[in-house]
Design a protein around this motif. Structure first.
Motif, PDB file in Angstrom:
ATOM      1  N   GLY A  61       9.716  35.612   2.565  1.00 33.27           N
ATOM      2  CA  GLY A  61       9.380  34.578   0.952  1.00 33.27           C
ATOM      3  C   GLY A  61      10.768  34.104   1.006  1.00 33.27           C
ATOM      4  O   GLY A  61      10.159  33.581  -0.287  1.00 33.27           O
ATOM      5  N   LYS A  62      11.266  33.646   1.360  1.00 28.61           N
ATOM      6  CA  LYS A  62      12.347  32.354   1.260  1.00 28.61           C
ATOM      7  C   LYS A  62      11.799  31.685   1.859  1.00 28.61           C
ATOM      8  O   LYS A  62      10.611  31.384   2.839  1.00 28.61           O
ATOM      9  CB  LYS A  62      13.627  32.677   1.520  1.00 28.61           C
ATOM     10  N   ALA A  63      12.250  29.968   0.693  1.00 27.16           N
ATOM     11  CA  ALA A  63      11.219  28.545   1.161  1.00 27.16           C
ATOM     12  C   ALA A  63      12.548  27.696   1.126  1.00 27.16           C
ATOM     13  O   ALA A  63      14.075  27.839   0.784  1.00 27.16           O
ATOM     14  CB  ALA A  63      10.434  28.592   0.342  1.00 27.16           C
ATOM     15  N   ALA A  64      12.011  26.712   1.946  1.00 34.31           N
ATOM     16  CA  ALA A  64      12.861  25.627   1.676  1.00 34.31           C
ATOM     17  C   ALA A  64      11.612  24.270   1.256  1.00 34.31           C
ATOM     18  O   ALA A  64      10.553  24.942   1.594  1.00 34.31           O
ATOM     19  CB  ALA A  64      13.920  25.253   3.143  1.00 34.31           C
ATOM     20  N   VAL A  65      12.117  23.758   0.175  1.00 37.61           N
ATOM     21  CA  VAL A  65      12.077  21.888   0.247  1.00 37.61           C
ATOM     22  C   VAL A  65      12.031  21.179   0.259  1.00 37.61           C
ATOM     23  O   VAL A  65      13.485  20.925  -0.421  1.00 37.61           O
ATOM     24  CB  VAL A  65      12.096  21.784  -1.559  1.00 37.61           C
ATOM     25  N   VAL A  66      11.240  20.083   1.357  1.00 32.85           N
ATOM     26  CA  VAL A  66      11.755  19.153   2.135  1.00 32.85           C
ATOM     27  C   VAL A  66      11.433  17.921   1.328  1.00 32.85           C
ATOM     28  O   VAL A  66      10.245  17.762   0.811  1.00 32.85           O
ATOM     29  CB  VAL A  66      11.102  19.084   3.083  1.00 32.85           C
ATOM     30  N   ASP A  67      11.985  16.650   1.187  1.00 35.43           N
ATOM     31  CA  ASP A  67      12.253  15.512   0.535  1.00 35.43           C
ATOM     32  C   ASP A  67      11.037  16.036  -0.905  1.00 35.43           C
ATOM     33  O   ASP A  67      10.115  15.422  -1.564  1.00 35.43           O
ATOM     34  CB  ASP A  67      11.144  15.154   1.440  1.00 35.43           C
ATOM     35  N   PRO A  68      11.473  16.883  -2.201  1.00 33.70           N
ATOM     36  CA  PRO A  68      11.036  16.365  -3.887  1.00 33.70           C
ATOM     37  C   PRO A  68      11.331  15.170  -3.771  1.00 33.70           C
ATOM     38  O   PRO A  68      12.596  14.400  -4.617  1.00 33.70           O
ATOM     39  CB  PRO A  68      11.661  17.257  -4.578  1.00 33.70           C
ATOM     40  N   GLY A  69      10.642  13.739  -4.141  1.00 34.19           N
ATOM     41  CA  GLY A  69      10.768  12.495  -4.258  1.00 34.19           C
ATOM     42  C   GLY A  69      10.932  12.143  -6.242  1.00 34.19           C
ATOM     43  O   GLY A  69      11.356  11.398  -6.141  1.00 34.19           O
ATOM     44  N   GLY A  70       9.709  13.469  -6.201  1.00 31.59           N
ATOM     45  CA  GLY A  70       9.498  13.242  -7.742  1.00 31.59           C
ATOM     46  C   GLY A  70       8.343  14.107  -7.980  1.00 31.59           C
ATOM     47  O   GLY A  70       7.823  15.054  -7.649  1.00 31.59           O
ATOM     48  N   ASP A  71       7.787  13.331  -9.572  1.00 33.72           N
ATOM     49  CA  ASP A  71       6.361  14.680  -9.819  1.00 33.72           C
ATOM     50  C   ASP A  71       6.940  16.494  -9.361  1.00 33.72           C
ATOM     51  O   ASP A  71       6.414  17.032  -9.044  1.00 33.72           O
ATOM     52  CB  ASP A  71       5.464  14.370  -8.905  1.00 33.72           C
ATOM     53  N   VAL A  72       8.694  16.794 -10.210  1.00 31.94           N
ATOM     54  CA  VAL A  72       9.415  17.756 -10.162  1.00 31.94           C
ATOM     55  C   VAL A  72       8.267  18.778 -10.369  1.00 31.94           C
ATOM     56  O   VAL A  72       8.029  20.228 -10.008  1.00 31.94           O
ATOM     57  CB  VAL A  72      10.210  17.572 -10.194  1.00 31.94           C
ATOM     58  N   PRO A  73       7.411  18.827 -11.777  1.00 32.28           N
ATOM     59  CA  PRO A  73       6.501  19.911 -11.990  1.00 32.28           C
ATOM     60  C   PRO A  73       5.225  20.065 -11.138  1.00 32.28           C
ATOM     61  O   PRO A  73       5.242  21.374 -11.185  1.00 32.28           O
ATOM     62  CB  PRO A  73       6.072  19.296 -13.330  1.00 32.28           C
ATOM     63  N   LEU A  74       5.198  19.131 -10.475  1.00 39.56           N
ATOM     64  CA  LEU A  74       3.947  19.349  -9.414  1.00 39.56           C
ATOM     65  C   LEU A  74       4.394  20.070  -8.475  1.00 39.56           C
ATOM     66  O   LEU A  74       4.105  21.164  -8.422  1.00 39.56           O
ATOM     67  CB  LEU A  74       3.202  18.201  -9.004  1.00 39.56           C
ATOM     68  N   ILE A  75       5.847  19.568  -8.290  1.00 36.62           N
ATOM     69  CA  ILE A  75       5.923  20.451  -6.581  1.00 36.62           C
ATOM     70  C   ILE A  75       6.406  22.058  -7.266  1.00 36.62           C
ATOM     71  O   ILE A  75       6.584  22.994  -6.904  1.00 36.62           O
ATOM     72  CB  ILE A  75       7.756  19.943  -6.463  1.00 36.62           C
ATOM     73  N   ARG A  76       7.157  22.029  -8.697  1.00 38.54           N
ATOM     74  CA  ARG A  76       7.047  23.465  -9.172  1.00 38.54           C
ATOM     75  C   ARG A  76       5.840  24.709  -9.136  1.00 38.54           C
ATOM     76  O   ARG A  76       5.964  25.596  -9.078  1.00 38.54           O
ATOM     77  CB  ARG A  76       8.101  22.962 -10.385  1.00 38.54           C
ATOM     78  N   ARG A  77       4.945  23.807  -9.410  1.00 39.32           N
ATOM     79  CA  ARG A  77       3.531  24.255  -9.663  1.00 39.32           C
ATOM     80  C   ARG A  77       3.399  24.970  -8.398  1.00 39.32           C
ATOM     81  O   ARG A  77       3.021  26.121  -7.176  1.00 39.32           O
ATOM     82  CB  ARG A  77       2.454  23.589 -10.302  1.00 39.32           C
ATOM     83  N   ALA A  78       3.015  24.142  -6.994  1.00 36.71           N
ATOM     84  CA  ALA A  78       3.486  24.727  -6.085  1.00 36.71           C
ATOM     85  C   ALA A  78       3.843  25.730  -5.469  1.00 36.71           C
ATOM     86  O   ALA A  78       3.608  26.412  -4.633  1.00 36.71           O
ATOM     87  CB  ALA A  78       2.795  23.147  -4.796  1.00 36.71           C
TER      88      ALA A  78
END
Length: 212
Positions: A27-44
């Motif tokens: 259940g551990k994760a990595a986020v690759v290339d968070p270029g912007g729209d951070v709220p959208l990334i956090r919801r995902a």
């Protein structure tokens, strides 16, 4: 063998493929290339129900790295990558953002990466290859057992990365593709920084930039 679950979140006006990789065993994760729209990334991230261990960067362009500092602050996790060759880009993200019209913050990774390094999250290990040409510090992340890799903007379905931006070089890019990517198995699936997934074999056969 641990499996990876993948969620792709297109971000910024450039529709850059921010990719969330989840180790199904832990259940551990990595986020690759968070270029912007951070709220959208956090919801995902919340929808995956995973716990993010780190942020990975393939290279220093604003559409790939512009949201990394904000996401690191929000999650309290380290940033790994790209190669030190892209420091000049990461030091000037705020300036670059003014040209592109979306907010960015300059960012300093917690760990620079080089050829032969490994990155890990949960039970997953990714091998690092330094692939300059699109930018001096571009890296790709490879998992051989699962025949899966992330190549940033080095290679695309039926195309290749631009080499006409600061620090780019066409001959270097082609050498990186030929020596570091086309030597992978034909069945290797890759996620690019933009557009659809493909395989190394399909690009050898169909990519017009790779035909001799």
């Amino acid at each position: 063998m641990s499996q990876i679950k993948v969620a792709v979140v297109p971000v910024t006006p450039f529709q850059q493929n921010c990719t969330i990789l989840v180790c199904e065993a832990t259940g551990k994760a990595a986020v690759v290339d968070p270029g912007g729209d951070v709220p959208l990334i956090r919801r995902a991230i919340e929808q995956t129900d995973a716990s993010v261990e780190k942020i990975l960067l393939t290279h220093g362009h604003a559409d790939h790295a512009g949201g990394a500092a904000d996401l690191r602050d929000a999650l309290g996790v380290p940033i790994e990558g790209p190669h030190l060759g892209d420091k000049f880009l990461l030091d000037n993200l705020e300036t670059a953002a003014k040209m592109f019209g979306f907010p960015c913050r300059d960012v300093a990774p917690d760990r620079w990466l080089d050829e032969g390094d490994q990155v890990s999250f949960g039970a997953i290990r990714l091998d690092v290859r330094h692939c300059p040409g699109h930018t001096p510090g571009s890296v790709v992340f490879i998992n051989q057992p699962m025949q899966f890799c992330l190549v940033g903007d080095v290679l695309f379905q039926n195309s290749i990365g631009r080499a006409d931006l600061p620090g780019g070089d066409y001959a270097t890019l082609m050498r990186s593709i030929e020596q570091k990517l086309l030597t992978l198995d034909d069945g290797m699936t890759f996620i690019s920084g933009h557009g659809p997934m493909s395989t190394i074999g399909a690009e050898k056969k169909n990519n017009p930039f790779l035909q001799k």
